[in-house]
Write an enzyme that holds these catalytic residues in place. Structure first.
Site, PDB file in Angstrom:
ATOM      1  N   HIS A   1       0.816  -1.221   0.000  1.00  0.00           N
ATOM      2  CA  HIS A   1       0.000   0.000   0.000  1.00  0.00           C
ATOM      3  C   HIS A   1       0.846   1.266   0.000  1.00  0.00           C
ATOM      4  CE1 HIS A   1       0.391  -0.213   4.519  1.00  0.00           C
ATOM      5  NE2 HIS A   1       0.439   1.091   4.379  1.00  0.00           N
TER       6      HIS A   1
ATOM      7  N   SER B   1       4.252   2.183   8.141  1.00  0.00           N
ATOM      8  CA  SER B   1       3.858   1.192   7.137  1.00  0.00           C
ATOM      9  C   SER B   1       5.085   0.723   6.374  1.00  0.00           C
ATOM     10  CB  SER B   1       2.849   1.813   6.170  1.00  0.00           C
ATOM     11  OG  SER B   1       1.661   2.150   6.828  1.00  0.00           O
TER      12      SER B   1
ATOM     13  N   ASP C   1      -0.179  -7.709   1.623  1.00  0.00           N
ATOM     14  CA  ASP C   1       0.323  -6.334   1.636  1.00  0.00           C
ATOM     15  C   ASP C   1       1.846  -6.337   1.761  1.00  0.00           C
ATOM     16  OD1 ASP C   1       0.487  -3.612   1.729  1.00  0.00           O
ATOM     17  OD2 ASP C   1      -0.357  -3.399   3.749  1.00  0.00           O
TER      18      ASP C   1
END
Length: 248
Positions: free
Chosen positions: A65, A204, A109
């Site tokens: 992402h 992230s 992911d």
């Protein structure tokens, strides 16, 4: 090295998109030489930031992402708001997100970044080893996560210095009660719902480090309350990672 003005364009306050480290502490300067700071620009020319980690001197692993149209990787950083002599700033040649990544439920992911040039091995820039293919983490194991993300739920400005926090591997069934899309096959749940100071989410794409190996990639968590965080399980994706690096 990028010109100063271009670099300063990326060193802006963090937006709302990246995950957080809450209750962590500053690490010893350059003691996590595998950490990567990823600065990118999306189609609207907005600046975005993620974490990542060096797994070979021309490859960084991060979250799918985090993919944007233009990306650079900064290695060897501790103070991301300064031009440290240890820093190596390298554009991304190619971003390879997992083909089955689903942004709706965060499955698969994970993303591999091929750098335009090979990073130079120094005391501040080193690779982080990956676990063996059949390695497993048991609930209760203590791990670490690091990043430059926000430090509280209400924060609007990220710290300049690299932060780290400790997390405990949780039982899968506990995370299924909180995250309805949680998959024990492809994901790891870590934190400690009973201790706020132990509930952290790294930027992230940053690594979940257990026994000096990268077992997870920071994927997602609850935005408005502190819970355990969800990490993409690196062990499950080892064949894909190995295959892609050989082909590129």
């Amino acid at each position: 090295m990028l010109p100063v003005l271009i670099l300063l364009t990326f060193l802006l306050p963090l937006g709302a998109g990246a995950e957080e480290i809450i209750g962590g502490h500053e690490v010893k300067s350059h003691s996590r030489p595998y950490m990567a700071f990823i600065a990118s620009t999306d189609t609207n020319r907005s600046k975005n930031f993620c974490g990542g980690f060096l797994i070979q001197y021309k490859f960084v692993l991060t979250a799918a992402h985090c993919r944007e149209i233009s990306m650079i990787v900064i290695l060897g950083a501790h103070n991301i708001s300064a031009q440290e002599r240890t820093q190596q700033i390298i554009p991304v040649e190619k971003a390879i997100p997992h083909p089955a990544y689903n942004p709706m439920d965060h499955t698969n992911d994970i993303m591999l970044l091929k750098l335009k040039r090979k990073a130079k091995k120094t005391k501040s820039v080193r690779i982080l080893n990956l676990p063996m293919r059949h390695a497993r983490l048991k609930p209760g194991v203590l791990c670490h996560v690091a990043g430059w993300g926000l430090m509280s739920l209400n924060a609007t400005k990220r710290p300049a210095l690299l932060q780290e926090a400790e997390l405990i591997i949780q039982e899968d069934h506990e995370c299924k009660n909180v995250f309805r899309h949680y998959s024990e096959t492809t994901e790891i749940c870590a934190g400690d719902p009973k201790k706020i100071q132990d509930i952290f989410q790294g930027d992230s794409g940053g690594p979940l480090v257990c026994d000096n190996k990268a077992y997870g990639v920071v994927s997602y968590g609850k935005r408005r309350r502190i819970t355990s965080g969800i990490f993409t399980k690196v062990v499950y994706f080892l064949p894909w990672i190995s295959r892609k690096m050989k082909l590129l």
